[in-house]
Design a protein around this motif. Structure first.
Motif, PDB file in Angstrom:
ATOM      1  N   VAL A  84      12.522   6.685  -6.119  1.00  0.00           N
ATOM      2  CA  VAL A  84      13.095   5.363  -6.397  1.00  0.00           C
ATOM      3  C   VAL A  84      13.734   4.796  -5.130  1.00  0.00           C
ATOM      4  CG1 VAL A  84      14.930   4.144  -7.631  1.00  0.00           C
ATOM      5  CG2 VAL A  84      13.451   5.735  -8.860  1.00  0.00           C
ATOM      6  N   GLY A  85      14.525   5.620  -4.447  1.00  0.00           N
ATOM      7  CA  GLY A  85      15.169   5.150  -3.223  1.00  0.00           C
ATOM      8  C   GLY A  85      14.172   4.796  -2.147  1.00  0.00           C
ATOM      9  N   ALA A  86      13.144   5.631  -1.961  1.00  0.00           N
ATOM     10  CA  ALA A  86      12.129   5.350  -0.951  1.00  0.00           C
ATOM     11  C   ALA A  86      11.345   4.095  -1.305  1.00  0.00           C
ATOM     12  CB  ALA A  86      11.186   6.546  -0.808  1.00  0.00           C
ATOM     13  N   PHE A  87      11.092   3.891  -2.591  1.00  0.00           N
ATOM     14  CA  PHE A  87      10.375   2.688  -3.031  1.00  0.00           C
ATOM     15  C   PHE A  87      11.188   1.440  -2.718  1.00  0.00           C
ATOM     16  CE2 PHE A  87       9.403  -0.602  -6.132  1.00  0.00           C
ATOM     17  CZ  PHE A  87       8.022  -0.676  -6.050  1.00  0.00           C
ATOM     18  N   VAL A  88      12.485   1.486  -2.983  1.00  0.00           N
ATOM     19  CA  VAL A  88      13.354   0.339  -2.685  1.00  0.00           C
ATOM     20  C   VAL A  88      13.364   0.066  -1.186  1.00  0.00           C
ATOM     21  CG1 VAL A  88      15.734  -0.495  -2.717  1.00  0.00           C
ATOM     22  CG2 VAL A  88      14.807   0.662  -4.725  1.00  0.00           C
ATOM     23  N   ALA A  89      13.482   1.132  -0.384  1.00  0.00           N
ATOM     24  CA  ALA A  89      13.483   0.959   1.067  1.00  0.00           C
ATOM     25  C   ALA A  89      12.149   0.422   1.556  1.00  0.00           C
ATOM     26  CB  ALA A  89      13.801   2.290   1.745  1.00  0.00           C
ATOM     27  N   GLN A  90      11.053   0.971   1.004  1.00  0.00           N
ATOM     28  CA  GLN A  90       9.710   0.521   1.392  1.00  0.00           C
ATOM     29  C   GLN A  90       9.519  -0.953   1.078  1.00  0.00           C
ATOM     30  OE1 GLN A  90       7.010   2.625   2.523  1.00  0.00           O
ATOM     31  NE2 GLN A  90       5.823   0.781   2.834  1.00  0.00           N
ATOM     32  N   SER A  91       9.972  -1.361  -0.089  1.00  0.00           N
ATOM     33  CA  SER A  91       9.801  -2.756  -0.505  1.00  0.00           C
ATOM     34  C   SER A  91      10.616  -3.706   0.357  1.00  0.00           C
ATOM     35  CB  SER A  91      10.217  -2.909  -1.972  1.00  0.00           C
ATOM     36  OG  SER A  91       9.449  -2.073  -2.804  1.00  0.00           O
ATOM     37  N   GLY A 122       0.820  -1.207   0.000  1.00  0.00           N
ATOM     38  CA  GLY A 122       0.000   0.000   0.000  1.00  0.00           C
ATOM     39  C   GLY A 122       0.853   1.255   0.000  1.00  0.00           C
ATOM     40  N   GLY A 123       1.948   1.225   0.773  1.00  0.00           N
ATOM     41  CA  GLY A 123       2.835   2.377   0.803  1.00  0.00           C
ATOM     42  C   GLY A 123       3.514   2.609  -0.528  1.00  0.00           C
ATOM     43  N   ALA A 124       3.861   1.526  -1.225  1.00  0.00           N
ATOM     44  CA  ALA A 124       4.513   1.662  -2.526  1.00  0.00           C
ATOM     45  C   ALA A 124       3.559   2.263  -3.557  1.00  0.00           C
ATOM     46  CB  ALA A 124       5.013   0.303  -3.003  1.00  0.00           C
ATOM     47  N   VAL A 125       2.320   1.781  -3.597  1.00  0.00           N
ATOM     48  CA  VAL A 125       1.336   2.302  -4.555  1.00  0.00           C
ATOM     49  C   VAL A 125       1.029   3.766  -4.265  1.00  0.00           C
ATOM     50  CG1 VAL A 125      -1.010   2.036  -5.467  1.00  0.00           C
ATOM     51  CG2 VAL A 125       0.346   0.013  -4.908  1.00  0.00           C
ATOM     52  N   ALA A 126       1.134   4.158  -2.984  1.00  0.00           N
ATOM     53  CA  ALA A 126       0.803   5.530  -2.602  1.00  0.00           C
ATOM     54  C   ALA A 126       1.708   6.564  -3.247  1.00  0.00           C
ATOM     55  CB  ALA A 126       0.858   5.668  -1.083  1.00  0.00           C
ATOM     56  N   TYR A 127       2.831   6.147  -3.848  1.00  0.00           N
ATOM     57  CA  TYR A 127       3.697   7.112  -4.517  1.00  0.00           C
ATOM     58  C   TYR A 127       3.009   7.750  -5.719  1.00  0.00           C
ATOM     59  CZ  TYR A 127       7.454   5.411  -1.585  1.00  0.00           C
ATOM     60  OH  TYR A 127       8.223   5.082  -0.499  1.00  0.00           O
ATOM     61  N   VAL A 128       1.916   7.158  -6.156  1.00  0.00           N
ATOM     62  CA  VAL A 128       1.104   7.790  -7.205  1.00  0.00           C
ATOM     63  C   VAL A 128       0.649   9.174  -6.747  1.00  0.00           C
ATOM     64  CG1 VAL A 128      -1.069   7.595  -8.489  1.00  0.00           C
ATOM     65  CG2 VAL A 128       0.356   5.574  -8.141  1.00  0.00           C
ATOM     66  N   GLU A 129       0.509   9.355  -5.431  1.00  0.00           N
ATOM     67  CA  GLU A 129       0.055  10.644  -4.901  1.00  0.00           C
ATOM     68  C   GLU A 129       0.989  11.775  -5.294  1.00  0.00           C
ATOM     69  OE1 GLU A 129      -0.648  12.878  -0.607  1.00  0.00           O
ATOM     70  OE2 GLU A 129      -0.587  10.679  -0.672  1.00  0.00           O
ATOM     71  N   VAL A 130       2.287  11.518  -5.332  1.00  0.00           N
ATOM     72  CA  VAL A 130       3.242  12.571  -5.680  1.00  0.00           C
ATOM     73  C   VAL A 130       3.000  13.058  -7.105  1.00  0.00           C
ATOM     74  CG1 VAL A 130       5.677  13.164  -5.895  1.00  0.00           C
ATOM     75  CG2 VAL A 130       4.939  11.593  -4.098  1.00  0.00           C
ATOM     76  N   VAL A 131       2.787  12.111  -8.011  1.00  0.00           N
ATOM     77  CA  VAL A 131       2.504  12.482  -9.404  1.00  0.00           C
ATOM     78  C   VAL A 131       1.182  13.228  -9.491  1.00  0.00           C
ATOM     79  CG1 VAL A 131       2.153  11.596 -11.726  1.00  0.00           C
ATOM     80  CG2 VAL A 131       3.808  10.481 -10.214  1.00  0.00           C
ATOM     81  N   ALA A 132       0.147  12.713  -8.803  1.00  0.00           N
ATOM     82  CA  ALA A 132      -1.169  13.351  -8.840  1.00  0.00           C
ATOM     83  C   ALA A 132      -1.102  14.770  -8.281  1.00  0.00           C
ATOM     84  CB  ALA A 132      -2.176  12.517  -8.050  1.00  0.00           C
ATOM     85  N   ALA A 133      -0.400  14.935  -7.166  1.00  0.00           N
ATOM     86  CA  ALA A 133      -0.304  16.256  -6.549  1.00  0.00           C
ATOM     87  C   ALA A 133       0.425  17.241  -7.455  1.00  0.00           C
ATOM     88  CB  ALA A 133       0.413  16.146  -5.208  1.00  0.00           C
ATOM     89  N   SER A 134       1.480  16.774  -8.113  1.00  0.00           N
ATOM     90  CA  SER A 134       2.223  17.653  -9.017  1.00  0.00           C
ATOM     91  C   SER A 134       1.356  18.093 -10.189  1.00  0.00           C
ATOM     92  CB  SER A 134       3.488  16.943  -9.521  1.00  0.00           C
ATOM     93  OG  SER A 134       4.358  16.641  -8.445  1.00  0.00           O
ATOM     94  N   ILE A 135       0.523  17.176 -10.687  1.00  0.00           N
ATOM     95  CA  ILE A 135      -0.378  17.526 -11.795  1.00  0.00           C
ATOM     96  C   ILE A 135      -1.447  18.501 -11.324  1.00  0.00           C
ATOM     97  CG2 ILE A 135      -2.119  16.617 -13.387  1.00  0.00           C
ATOM     98  CD1 ILE A 135      -0.436  14.042 -13.529  1.00  0.00           C
ATOM     99  N   PHE A 136      -2.045  18.239 -10.137  1.00  0.00           N
ATOM    100  CA  PHE A 136      -3.028  19.166  -9.580  1.00  0.00           C
ATOM    101  C   PHE A 136      -2.411  20.545  -9.388  1.00  0.00           C
ATOM    102  CE2 PHE A 136      -5.575  15.466  -7.877  1.00  0.00           C
ATOM    103  CZ  PHE A 136      -6.770  15.810  -8.492  1.00  0.00           C
ATOM    104  N   ALA A 137      -1.180  20.588  -8.844  1.00  0.00           N
ATOM    105  CA  ALA A 137      -0.523  21.871  -8.578  1.00  0.00           C
ATOM    106  C   ALA A 137      -0.218  22.612  -9.879  1.00  0.00           C
ATOM    107  CB  ALA A 137       0.760  21.648  -7.787  1.00  0.00           C
TER     108      ALA A 137
END
Length: 330
Positions: free
Chosen positions: A291-298, A255-270
């Motif tokens: 990428v680094g946070a995703f690797v650590a999260q996984s 769930g935490g890994a998929v949540a990185y979609v939020e960063v892309v969504a927020a940047s588009i909204f902004a």
């Protein structure tokens, strides 16, 4: 028929997109006179006002019993995952581009790995250490450390504080799986968060007239109550419920890994709503951070607890060195 994991992934992506809209709408309210703490208070109090009646209607006494039996993690969830995370993110977003603020927040898994390594004295996989290193390089690129600190210092610290709260959020929500359903968790956490922020946000000083005025959001204008309503209903109630439902069908790590979609969504909204753009270094650095946070999260779900000596081991008991550590027990 869709599988449980497919439904969970759908909830996770939907949650990330709805969360992504919070930054621009909150930033508009802050620009109209709210402090970041007051915007967070309004958001969380509004969510609590909607969710508590739903819990009483659809869960009744059973929902109250579930909240009472898990009150300690629910209080911590409200303090960190809701009040702390949202307030610190709003402070960061008020001083930095929304996309950068979220990049900082989503470095949370790096802090989880550091806590496991140095706080819990747990051996972590090399991939986790690699992820931390990658994320730190990306963070240095975002702030252009070679030229001196380029980001607002308070915004930077607030973003990193939000990262710590976000990491706690994913761990706690996984721990609460089976103890309280998403509706009860989100309602209880919102009540706790609203009480805390009432003490520190000075809500009596809120410029309430802005909610009936037309306020600017980028080059556009909208009634303040529309922005507040979106922030409360869509980017809080719907987003938190969908996120909780997703993790209960998946895991904190996935769930935490998929949540990185939020960063892309927020940047588009902004970009669309506020006209905010990121510099080349911020985009490159942000991608490296993620990428680094995703690797650590996984890697979190692969960590094994330290071996516990047993003077009379049971041959039928699985060797803890071969068992994955559930993030719920971190």
């Amino acid at each position: 028929m869709y599988s449980t994991k497919s439904v969970g992934l759908g909830f996770a992506v939907f949650s990330a997109i709805t969360f992504g809209g919070s930054g621009p709408f909150a930033k508009a309210l802050i620009g109209a006179g709210f402090t970041p703490e007051q915007a967070a208070w309004l958001r969380i109090l509004g969510a609590a006002a909607l969710l508590v009646p739903l819990v009483l209607t659809f869960r009744g006494a059973a929902g109250l019993r579930a909240a009472r039996s898990s009150w300690k993690p629910l209080v911590l969830y409200g303090l960190t995952g809701i009040a702390g995370c949202q307030t610190l993110f709003f402070i960061a977003a008020s001083r930095l581009p929304v996309g950068v603020a979220l990049m900082l927040e989503f470095s949370g898994p790096v802090l989880v790995v550091a806590w496991l390594k140095f706080g819990q004295k747990v051996a972590v996989p090399r991939s986790a250490a690699l992820g931390v290193g990658i994320a730190l390089i990306g963070l240095a690129t975002v702030v252009e450390i070679w030229s001196g600190l380029q980001l607002d210092a308070v915004g930077l610290l607030a973003g990193l504080g939000a990262a710590a709260c976000q990491a706690t959020y994913f761990i706690l929500i996984d721990k609460l799986t089976g103890a309280a359903d998403p509706l009860v968790m989100t309602a209880a956490g919102s009540v706790v968060g609203a009480v805390l922020l009432t003490l520190i946000s000075a809500p009596w000083g809120i410029p309430w007239h802005t909610l009936v005025d037309t306020i600017a959001i980028g080059h556009r204008h909208a009634p303040g109550w529309v922005l507040a309503g979106w922030l409360i209903v869509v980017s809080t109630v719907v987003a938190y419920l969908a996120g909780a439902a997703a993790i209960q069908r998946l895991s904190a790590a996935i769930g935490g890994a998929v949540a990185y979609v939020e960063v892309v969504a927020a940047s588009i909204f902004a970009l669309i709503l506020l006209g905010e753009t990121l510099s080349t270094n911020q985009i490159i650095g942000g991608a490296i951070v993620l990428v680094g946070a995703f690797v650590a999260q996984s890697s979190v779900g692969k960590v094994v607890p330290p071996e516990i000596p047993d003077s009379d081991p049971d041959p039928d008991t699985p060797d803890p060195r071969t068992a994955d550590l559930d993030p719920a027990r971190i």
